[in-house]
Design a protein around this motif. Structure first.
Motif, PDB file in Angstrom:
ATOM      1  N   TRP A  35      72.904  21.540  73.380  1.00 33.73           N
ATOM      2  CA  TRP A  35      71.933  22.630  73.414  1.00 33.73           C
ATOM      3  C   TRP A  35      72.548  23.848  74.099  1.00 33.73           C
ATOM      4  O   TRP A  35      73.013  23.771  75.231  1.00 33.73           O
ATOM      5  CB  TRP A  35      70.687  22.168  74.169  1.00 33.73           C
ATOM      6  CG  TRP A  35      69.523  23.101  74.063  1.00 33.73           C
ATOM      7  CD1 TRP A  35      69.028  23.888  75.045  1.00 33.73           C
ATOM      8  CD2 TRP A  35      68.704  23.328  72.924  1.00 33.73           C
ATOM      9  NE1 TRP A  35      67.944  24.591  74.585  1.00 33.73           N
ATOM     10  CE2 TRP A  35      67.733  24.274  73.283  1.00 33.73           C
ATOM     11  CE3 TRP A  35      68.705  22.832  71.617  1.00 33.73           C
ATOM     12  CZ2 TRP A  35      66.759  24.725  72.401  1.00 33.73           C
ATOM     13  CZ3 TRP A  35      67.743  23.286  70.736  1.00 33.73           C
ATOM     14  CH2 TRP A  35      66.790  24.214  71.133  1.00 33.73           C
ATOM     15  N   SER A  36      72.594  24.959  73.394  1.00 33.89           N
ATOM     16  CA  SER A  36      73.219  26.185  73.875  1.00 33.89           C
ATOM     17  C   SER A  36      72.574  27.353  73.130  1.00 33.89           C
ATOM     18  O   SER A  36      71.656  27.147  72.329  1.00 33.89           O
ATOM     19  CB  SER A  36      74.725  26.127  73.610  1.00 33.89           C
ATOM     20  OG  SER A  36      74.964  26.133  72.222  1.00 33.89           O
ATOM     21  N   PRO A  37      73.047  28.585  73.347  1.00 38.35           N
ATOM     22  CA  PRO A  37      72.448  29.707  72.608  1.00 38.35           C
ATOM     23  C   PRO A  37      72.523  29.589  71.082  1.00 38.35           C
ATOM     24  O   PRO A  37      71.637  30.096  70.391  1.00 38.35           O
ATOM     25  CB  PRO A  37      73.242  30.921  73.110  1.00 38.35           C
ATOM     26  CG  PRO A  37      73.601  30.556  74.500  1.00 38.35           C
ATOM     27  CD  PRO A  37      73.907  29.066  74.433  1.00 38.35           C
ATOM     28  N   VAL A  38      73.533  28.933  70.544  1.00 44.94           N
ATOM     29  CA  VAL A  38      73.619  28.814  69.084  1.00 44.94           C
ATOM     30  C   VAL A  38      72.478  27.944  68.532  1.00 44.94           C
ATOM     31  O   VAL A  38      71.774  28.376  67.607  1.00 44.94           O
ATOM     32  CB  VAL A  38      74.999  28.281  68.643  1.00 44.94           C
ATOM     33  CG1 VAL A  38      75.008  28.002  67.149  1.00 44.94           C
ATOM     34  CG2 VAL A  38      76.082  29.282  69.007  1.00 44.94           C
ATOM     35  N   PRO A  39      72.255  26.731  69.038  1.00 43.25           N
ATOM     36  CA  PRO A  39      71.085  25.979  68.552  1.00 43.25           C
ATOM     37  C   PRO A  39      69.757  26.671  68.845  1.00 43.25           C
ATOM     38  O   PRO A  39      68.811  26.547  68.054  1.00 43.25           O
ATOM     39  CB  PRO A  39      71.170  24.640  69.293  1.00 43.25           C
ATOM     40  CG  PRO A  39      72.582  24.512  69.689  1.00 43.25           C
ATOM     41  CD  PRO A  39      73.084  25.904  69.899  1.00 43.25           C
ATOM     42  N   VAL A  40      69.684  27.400  69.952  1.00 44.65           N
ATOM     43  CA  VAL A  40      68.452  28.152  70.230  1.00 44.65           C
ATOM     44  C   VAL A  40      68.235  29.210  69.160  1.00 44.65           C
ATOM     45  O   VAL A  40      67.127  29.376  68.645  1.00 44.65           O
ATOM     46  CB  VAL A  40      68.506  28.784  71.637  1.00 44.65           C
ATOM     47  CG1 VAL A  40      67.418  29.831  71.817  1.00 44.65           C
ATOM     48  CG2 VAL A  40      68.365  27.707  72.690  1.00 44.65           C
ATOM     49  N   MET A  41      69.299  29.927  68.791  1.00 45.23           N
ATOM     50  CA  MET A  41      69.189  30.929  67.736  1.00 45.23           C
ATOM     51  C   MET A  41      68.749  30.289  66.429  1.00 45.23           C
ATOM     52  O   MET A  41      67.855  30.793  65.740  1.00 45.23           O
ATOM     53  CB  MET A  41      70.534  31.630  67.535  1.00 45.23           C
ATOM     54  CG  MET A  41      70.547  32.641  66.405  1.00 45.23           C
ATOM     55  SD  MET A  41      72.191  33.162  65.919  1.00 45.23           S
ATOM     56  CE  MET A  41      72.810  31.699  65.103  1.00 45.23           C
ATOM     57  N   LEU A  42      69.352  29.157  66.089  1.00 44.81           N
ATOM     58  CA  LEU A  42      68.978  28.467  64.844  1.00 44.81           C
ATOM     59  C   LEU A  42      67.530  27.986  64.894  1.00 44.81           C
ATOM     60  O   LEU A  42      66.801  28.086  63.903  1.00 44.81           O
ATOM     61  CB  LEU A  42      69.926  27.290  64.598  1.00 44.81           C
ATOM     62  CG  LEU A  42      71.377  27.654  64.308  1.00 44.81           C
ATOM     63  CD1 LEU A  42      72.224  26.389  64.233  1.00 44.81           C
ATOM     64  CD2 LEU A  42      71.481  28.450  63.018  1.00 44.81           C
ATOM     65  N   THR A  43      67.126  27.472  66.022  1.00 46.34           N
ATOM     66  CA  THR A  43      65.760  26.961  66.157  1.00 46.34           C
ATOM     67  C   THR A  43      64.739  28.090  66.061  1.00 46.34           C
ATOM     68  O   THR A  43      63.733  27.969  65.351  1.00 46.34           O
ATOM     69  CB  THR A  43      65.608  26.202  67.488  1.00 46.34           C
ATOM     70  OG1 THR A  43      66.597  25.180  67.542  1.00 46.34           O
ATOM     71  CG2 THR A  43      64.235  25.600  67.621  1.00 46.34           C
ATOM     72  N   LEU A  44      64.987  29.182  66.773  1.00 42.27           N
ATOM     73  CA  LEU A  44      64.061  30.317  66.693  1.00 42.27           C
ATOM     74  C   LEU A  44      64.028  30.904  65.286  1.00 42.27           C
ATOM     75  O   LEU A  44      62.955  31.258  64.774  1.00 42.27           O
ATOM     76  CB  LEU A  44      64.473  31.393  67.700  1.00 42.27           C
ATOM     77  CG  LEU A  44      64.107  31.129  69.148  1.00 42.27           C
ATOM     78  CD1 LEU A  44      64.774  32.140  70.063  1.00 42.27           C
ATOM     79  CD2 LEU A  44      62.604  31.148  69.334  1.00 42.27           C
ATOM     80  N   THR A  45      65.176  31.012  64.662  1.00 38.44           N
ATOM     81  CA  THR A  45      65.224  31.544  63.298  1.00 38.44           C
ATOM     82  C   THR A  45      64.429  30.657  62.344  1.00 38.44           C
ATOM     83  O   THR A  45      63.634  31.159  61.541  1.00 38.44           O
ATOM     84  CB  THR A  45      66.680  31.661  62.824  1.00 38.44           C
ATOM     85  OG1 THR A  45      67.387  32.520  63.711  1.00 38.44           O
ATOM     86  CG2 THR A  45      66.753  32.210  61.421  1.00 38.44           C
ATOM     87  N   ALA A  46      64.636  29.354  62.435  1.00 40.12           N
ATOM     88  CA  ALA A  46      63.895  28.444  61.557  1.00 40.12           C
ATOM     89  C   ALA A  46      62.399  28.514  61.830  1.00 40.12           C
ATOM     90  O   ALA A  46      61.589  28.567  60.890  1.00 40.12           O
ATOM     91  CB  ALA A  46      64.402  27.011  61.746  1.00 40.12           C
ATOM     92  N   ALA A  47      62.025  28.552  63.096  1.00 43.91           N
ATOM     93  CA  ALA A  47      60.605  28.576  63.445  1.00 43.91           C
ATOM     94  C   ALA A  47      59.933  29.847  62.948  1.00 43.91           C
ATOM     95  O   ALA A  47      58.845  29.799  62.338  1.00 43.91           O
ATOM     96  CB  ALA A  47      60.446  28.441  64.968  1.00 43.91           C
ATOM     97  N   ILE A  48      60.561  30.972  63.180  1.00 43.10           N
ATOM     98  CA  ILE A  48      59.957  32.238  62.756  1.00 43.10           C
ATOM     99  C   ILE A  48      60.019  32.385  61.242  1.00 43.10           C
ATOM    100  O   ILE A  48      59.070  32.875  60.620  1.00 43.10           O
ATOM    101  CB  ILE A  48      60.637  33.414  63.484  1.00 43.10           C
ATOM    102  CG1 ILE A  48      60.211  33.379  64.957  1.00 43.10           C
ATOM    103  CG2 ILE A  48      60.285  34.754  62.851  1.00 43.10           C
ATOM    104  CD1 ILE A  48      60.885  34.379  65.845  1.00 43.10           C
TER     105      ILE A  48
END
Length: 187
Positions: A35-48
């Protein structure tokens, strides 16, 4: 109260938010050990992206004939997506051993939400997912040379104190929110 249910149904909100929660939980589960900024970016992108699909109704022309204050409803819809997506990521990351700073999550959620609003305004609500997904797809491949251009283009992966990244997210958030609130999804 009935109009809220009808609005939620016409915008496919239950399905969108179920998909948002499944995408967030699923991506965290897959990336929990790194878990790092890259998975956070992917998770937020998918969620939004999955929630932004409902940014317009089945018939935008019919929506425009209604005597309702649409800007308030459009702003509330966009804000709700941001609150749920921006709140789901910090909630799930608390389940793991590592966390990403909250300012990064808030900055990225706001910028991605603005991109969804811009995409819905320009291309229609059913295409609200396109700009967040496109920008997130480009970001990991930007050369991180410390220049202002790289800070702007790769704003989602910058540290929280990066001024250019923060301003990029703020500009995108304001532009997307104002555009979608004022004009709504394209016909």
């Amino acid at each position: 109260m009935r109009w809220v249910l009808l609005y939620a149904r016409s915008r496919q909100l239950p399905a969108a938010f179920a998909a948002l929660l499944v995408a967030t939980a699923g991506l965290w589960f897959l990336a929990r050990d790194w878990w790092s900024p890259v998975p956070v970016m992917l998770t937020l992108t998918a969620a939004i992206a999955v929630a932004a699909i409902g940014l317009s109704g089945q018939d935008p022309d019919l929506d425009r004939t209604a005597a309702l204050p649409w800007p308030v409803r459009r702003f509330a819809h966009l804000a709700l997506i941001g609150l749920v997506a921006g709140g789901a990521v910090p909630a799930v990351q608390e389940l793991g051993a590592s966390t990403v700073d909250l300012p990064i999550i808030l900055r990225d959620a706001a910028g991605l939400l603005g991109l969804a609003g811009l995409a819905a305004t320009v291309a229609g609500g059913q295409f609200g997912w396109t700009l967040p997904l496109l920008w997130a797809g480009i970001t990991p491949f930007v050369q991180h040379d410390g220049s202002t251009t790289s800070h702007i283009v790769a704003w989602m992966l910058q540290p929280p104190a990066t001024t250019a990244a923060t301003w990029t997210a703020v500009v995108l958030a304001v532009a997307g929110t104002v555009a979608y609130t004022a004009w709504g999804g394209r016909r």
